[in-house]
Motif scaffolding. Structure first.
Motif, PDB file in Angstrom:
ATOM      1  N   THR A 229      -2.389  30.984 -19.825  1.00 35.41           N
ATOM      2  CA  THR A 229      -3.144  31.162 -18.585  1.00 35.41           C
ATOM      3  C   THR A 229      -4.517  31.766 -18.861  1.00 35.41           C
ATOM      4  OG1 THR A 229      -1.100  31.463 -17.322  1.00 35.41           O
ATOM      5  CG2 THR A 229      -3.132  32.285 -16.332  1.00 35.41           C
ATOM      6  N   ALA A 230      -4.539  32.836 -19.670  1.00 33.66           N
ATOM      7  CA  ALA A 230      -5.820  33.467 -20.005  1.00 33.66           C
ATOM      8  C   ALA A 230      -6.733  32.493 -20.750  1.00 33.66           C
ATOM      9  CB  ALA A 230      -5.565  34.716 -20.860  1.00 33.66           C
ATOM     10  N   ALA A 231      -6.158  31.722 -21.667  1.00 32.59           N
ATOM     11  CA  ALA A 231      -6.965  30.771 -22.435  1.00 32.59           C
ATOM     12  C   ALA A 231      -7.514  29.662 -21.543  1.00 32.59           C
ATOM     13  CB  ALA A 231      -6.122  30.174 -23.563  1.00 32.59           C
ATOM     14  N   MET A 232      -6.715  29.200 -20.571  1.00 30.68           N
ATOM     15  CA  MET A 232      -7.210  28.164 -19.664  1.00 30.68           C
ATOM     16  C   MET A 232      -8.389  28.666 -18.837  1.00 30.68           C
ATOM     17  SD  MET A 232      -4.013  25.942 -18.235  1.00 30.68           S
ATOM     18  CE  MET A 232      -3.076  27.342 -17.704  1.00 30.68           C
ATOM     19  N   LEU A 233      -8.296  29.896 -18.320  1.00 32.44           N
ATOM     20  CA  LEU A 233      -9.401  30.447 -17.537  1.00 32.44           C
ATOM     21  C   LEU A 233     -10.646  30.610 -18.391  1.00 32.44           C
ATOM     22  CD1 LEU A 233      -7.474  33.143 -15.474  1.00 32.44           C
ATOM     23  CD2 LEU A 233      -8.410  30.990 -14.624  1.00 32.44           C
ATOM     24  N   TRP A 234     -10.465  31.081 -19.630  1.00 30.82           N
ATOM     25  CA  TRP A 234     -11.602  31.266 -20.525  1.00 30.82           C
ATOM     26  C   TRP A 234     -12.243  29.926 -20.893  1.00 30.82           C
ATOM     27  CZ3 TRP A 234     -10.508  30.865 -26.262  1.00 30.82           C
ATOM     28  CH2 TRP A 234     -11.698  30.816 -26.979  1.00 30.82           C
ATOM     29  N   VAL A 235     -11.413  28.980 -21.370  1.00 28.69           N
ATOM     30  CA  VAL A 235     -11.955  27.687 -21.801  1.00 28.69           C
ATOM     31  C   VAL A 235     -12.565  26.941 -20.618  1.00 28.69           C
ATOM     32  CG1 VAL A 235     -11.387  25.444 -22.787  1.00 28.69           C
ATOM     33  CG2 VAL A 235     -10.395  27.518 -23.768  1.00 28.69           C
ATOM     34  N   GLY A 236     -11.852  26.914 -19.494  1.00 33.10           N
ATOM     35  CA  GLY A 236     -12.376  26.219 -18.317  1.00 33.10           C
ATOM     36  C   GLY A 236     -13.675  26.829 -17.822  1.00 33.10           C
ATOM     37  N   GLY A 237     -13.729  28.169 -17.756  1.00 30.15           N
ATOM     38  CA  GLY A 237     -14.955  28.836 -17.319  1.00 30.15           C
ATOM     39  C   GLY A 237     -16.099  28.608 -18.281  1.00 30.15           C
ATOM     40  N   HIS A 238     -15.792  28.604 -19.600  1.00 33.82           N
ATOM     41  CA  HIS A 238     -16.853  28.387 -20.594  1.00 33.82           C
ATOM     42  C   HIS A 238     -17.410  26.963 -20.499  1.00 33.82           C
ATOM     43  CE1 HIS A 238     -19.097  29.635 -24.077  1.00 33.82           C
ATOM     44  NE2 HIS A 238     -18.742  28.544 -24.734  1.00 33.82           N
ATOM     45  N   ILE A 239     -16.526  25.990 -20.261  1.00 33.50           N
ATOM     46  CA  ILE A 239     -16.982  24.612 -20.082  1.00 33.50           C
ATOM     47  C   ILE A 239     -17.931  24.513 -18.883  1.00 33.50           C
ATOM     48  CG2 ILE A 239     -16.224  22.295 -19.398  1.00 33.50           C
ATOM     49  CD1 ILE A 239     -13.687  22.795 -21.056  1.00 33.50           C
ATOM     50  N   LEU A 240     -17.565  25.164 -17.779  1.00 36.62           N
ATOM     51  CA  LEU A 240     -18.415  25.128 -16.586  1.00 36.62           C
ATOM     52  C   LEU A 240     -19.736  25.850 -16.837  1.00 36.62           C
ATOM     53  CD1 LEU A 240     -15.750  25.808 -13.813  1.00 36.62           C
ATOM     54  CD2 LEU A 240     -16.803  23.621 -14.416  1.00 36.62           C
ATOM     55  N   LEU A 241     -19.685  26.965 -17.576  1.00 38.81           N
ATOM     56  CA  LEU A 241     -20.897  27.723 -17.873  1.00 38.81           C
ATOM     57  C   LEU A 241     -21.878  26.885 -18.686  1.00 38.81           C
ATOM     58  CD1 LEU A 241     -22.025  30.630 -17.492  1.00 38.81           C
ATOM     59  CD2 LEU A 241     -21.091  31.149 -19.757  1.00 38.81           C
ATOM     60  N   LEU A 242     -21.383  26.239 -19.732  1.00 41.97           N
ATOM     61  CA  LEU A 242     -22.251  25.396 -20.558  1.00 41.97           C
ATOM     62  C   LEU A 242     -22.689  24.151 -19.788  1.00 41.97           C
ATOM     63  CD1 LEU A 242     -20.439  25.564 -24.029  1.00 41.97           C
ATOM     64  CD2 LEU A 242     -22.454  26.836 -23.277  1.00 41.97           C
ATOM     65  N   GLY A 243     -21.791  23.600 -18.970  1.00 40.56           N
ATOM     66  CA  GLY A 243     -22.112  22.383 -18.225  1.00 40.56           C
ATOM     67  C   GLY A 243     -23.221  22.595 -17.224  1.00 40.56           C
ATOM     68  N   VAL A 281     -15.098  37.212 -21.475  1.00 44.94           N
ATOM     69  CA  VAL A 281     -14.682  37.808 -20.195  1.00 44.94           C
ATOM     70  C   VAL A 281     -15.471  37.193 -19.042  1.00 44.94           C
ATOM     71  CG1 VAL A 281     -14.653  39.943 -18.847  1.00 44.94           C
ATOM     72  CG2 VAL A 281     -13.900  39.960 -21.238  1.00 44.94           C
ATOM     73  N   ALA A 282     -16.774  37.003 -19.240  1.00 46.72           N
ATOM     74  CA  ALA A 282     -17.588  36.382 -18.189  1.00 46.72           C
ATOM     75  C   ALA A 282     -17.117  34.959 -17.899  1.00 46.72           C
ATOM     76  CB  ALA A 282     -19.061  36.376 -18.605  1.00 46.72           C
ATOM     77  N   SER A 283     -16.791  34.209 -18.949  1.00 53.61           N
ATOM     78  CA  SER A 283     -16.284  32.846 -18.762  1.00 53.61           C
ATOM     79  C   SER A 283     -14.959  32.860 -18.013  1.00 53.61           C
ATOM     80  CB  SER A 283     -16.115  32.157 -20.117  1.00 53.61           C
ATOM     81  OG  SER A 283     -17.341  32.027 -20.793  1.00 53.61           O
ATOM     82  N   ALA A 284     -14.070  33.802 -18.371  1.00 57.31           N
ATOM     83  CA  ALA A 284     -12.772  33.887 -17.699  1.00 57.31           C
ATOM     84  C   ALA A 284     -12.930  34.264 -16.231  1.00 57.31           C
ATOM     85  CB  ALA A 284     -11.876  34.898 -18.423  1.00 57.31           C
ATOM     86  N   ILE A 285     -13.863  35.185 -15.935  1.00 53.16           N
ATOM     87  CA  ILE A 285     -14.102  35.566 -14.538  1.00 53.16           C
ATOM     88  C   ILE A 285     -14.629  34.373 -13.746  1.00 53.16           C
ATOM     89  CG2 ILE A 285     -15.541  36.992 -13.029  1.00 53.16           C
ATOM     90  CD1 ILE A 285     -15.373  39.182 -15.182  1.00 53.16           C
ATOM     91  N   LEU A 286     -15.582  33.644 -14.337  1.00 51.15           N
ATOM     92  CA  LEU A 286     -16.087  32.442 -13.679  1.00 51.15           C
ATOM     93  C   LEU A 286     -14.957  31.438 -13.470  1.00 51.15           C
ATOM     94  CD1 LEU A 286     -18.377  30.609 -12.650  1.00 51.15           C
ATOM     95  CD2 LEU A 286     -18.756  29.886 -15.027  1.00 51.15           C
ATOM     96  N   GLY A 287     -14.107  31.274 -14.498  1.00 54.62           N
ATOM     97  CA  GLY A 287     -12.983  30.360 -14.365  1.00 54.62           C
ATOM     98  C   GLY A 287     -12.027  30.777 -13.268  1.00 54.62           C
ATOM     99  N   LEU A 288     -11.779  32.089 -13.147  1.00 57.29           N
ATOM    100  CA  LEU A 288     -10.878  32.574 -12.099  1.00 57.29           C
ATOM    101  C   LEU A 288     -11.463  32.356 -10.711  1.00 57.29           C
ATOM    102  CD1 LEU A 288      -8.231  34.033 -11.454  1.00 57.29           C
ATOM    103  CD2 LEU A 288      -9.450  36.209 -11.698  1.00 57.29           C
TER     104      LEU A 288
END
Length: 343
Positions: A229-243, A281-288
């Motif tokens: 769950t934590a990895a999905m929020l981090w990876v998903g948020g990081h993808i959106l951040l870079l995108g 952490v910022a990526s995970a927060i964005l993902g959440l």
């Protein structure tokens, strides 16, 4: 003649060195691409064991093998041709598609967090429904199609600048390695409690270790789910951040990057680690946040179904809200402990 032969052999040696270097580059690129998909891989490894919990012990490994073969078919017959054509002819679509996949990861992660907070399904008791093997395999392969598509698109984004044939080889390596890794780990997880049960039937420290292994497996599955769950929020948020940055919406990326650089400069020797943690952490927060918004939309639109429709959908994922049920090995261990003479 001798001079020509020496020149030919020298050319062959040069080509061999170039080929070796190319193989090293492809291997490094494959490793980098696969690492970016870590969140999906962990989640896949946490999900799949739930499909075989109701089966007889001797059928678990054959079913996992069938799911793994279905996963390879998904990757090589559907996903790989699609993403290669996409990267070759309409590469500009890659970032929006990748962001859709990132949003889906955020949705799944936020849904699990919400299930934990709201205790969804905590009262759902009753007997576990036993499905036929064909239904189990088809359901698992359908779920794998979504997860594998995310893995392959994430991996493709890391090698988009490579030549076509290099992309093909790299993605093929990623497909095989990740499939073997995921379903190899799943097989170990599924059979671990059976191995523990056998050890528990011996004596002394070996038996104690076996009983501990059986008792530990539900905890292992729960930890895998939390990490996934934590990895999905981090990876998903990081993808959106870079995108968003690639789509010329720079404010989010620049804000996170500014904080990351400030943290890096303020912590000296630990700057690299602290900067990475800030970005993570910022990526995970964005993902959440994004995932929570998607959960809210889905709750009030597409997911207004009756409880029967939800339970008829087949095996569900094990979220933090519901404790992982004891395995058959744990149940047999409890039964043998109850039958053991007291005193």
């Amino acid at each position: 003649m001798a001079g020509g032969l020496v020149a030919l052999l020298d050319d062959v040696a040069v080509l061999a060195r170039a080929a070796a270097a190319s193989i090293d580059d492809i291997g490094a690129a494959a490793a980098k691409a696969g690492a970016k998909a870590a969140g999906v891989v962990v989640d896949d490894a946490a999900v799949t064991p739930q499909y075989v919990r109701s089966l007889a012990a001797e059928r678990e490994l054959p079913i996992i093998k069938r799911i793994a073969v279905g996963s390879l078919r998904n990757k090589f017959l559907i996903i790989l041709p699609a993403v290669l054509l996409l990267s070759q002819f309409v590469p500009w679509l890659l970032t929006p598609i990748l962001m859709l996949g990132g949003a889906y990861l955020c949705y799944e992660g936020a849904e699990k967090v919400w299930a934990k907070i709201a205790h969804h399904g905590a009262s759902g008791g009753g007997e576990e429904k036993v499905q036929d093997e064909a239904t189990l395999v088809s359901g698992a392969v359908r779920t794998d199609l979504i997860l594998s598509a995310e893995i392959m698109v994430i991996s493709l984004n890391e090698v988009i600048d490579e030549a076509f044939w290099s992309r093909l080889v790299i993605l093929a390596i990623v497909a095989v390695v990740i499939t073997v890794l995921v379903y190899g780990v799943v097989a170990l997880i599924v059979k671990m409690d059976d191995a523990g049960l056998r050890l528990s039937q011996r004596s002394g420290a070996v038996a104690t270790f076996g009983r501990g292994l059986v008792r530990a497996m539900p905890v292992v599955l729960t930890v895998l789910t939390v990490v996934g769950t934590a990895a999905m929020l981090w990876v998903g948020g990081h993808i959106l951040l870079l995108g968003t940055n690639e789509l010329n919406l720079h404010f989010l990326y620049e804000a996170v990057h500014h904080v990351e650089v400030a943290a890096h400069d303020a912590t000296g020797v630990l700057g690299g680690l602290v900067g990475w943690l800030v970005n993570t952490v910022a990526s995970a927060i964005l993902g959440l946040i994004v995932g929570a918004l998607v959960v809210l939309v889905m709750t009030f639109t597409l997911q207004r179904r009756t409880p029967k429709a939800a339970t008829a959908a087949g095996p569900t994922r094990t979220d933090g809200a519901n404790p992982v049920p004891p395995s058959r090995a744990a149940q047999r261990l409890d039964a043998s402990t109850d039958r053991a003479p007291r005193g």
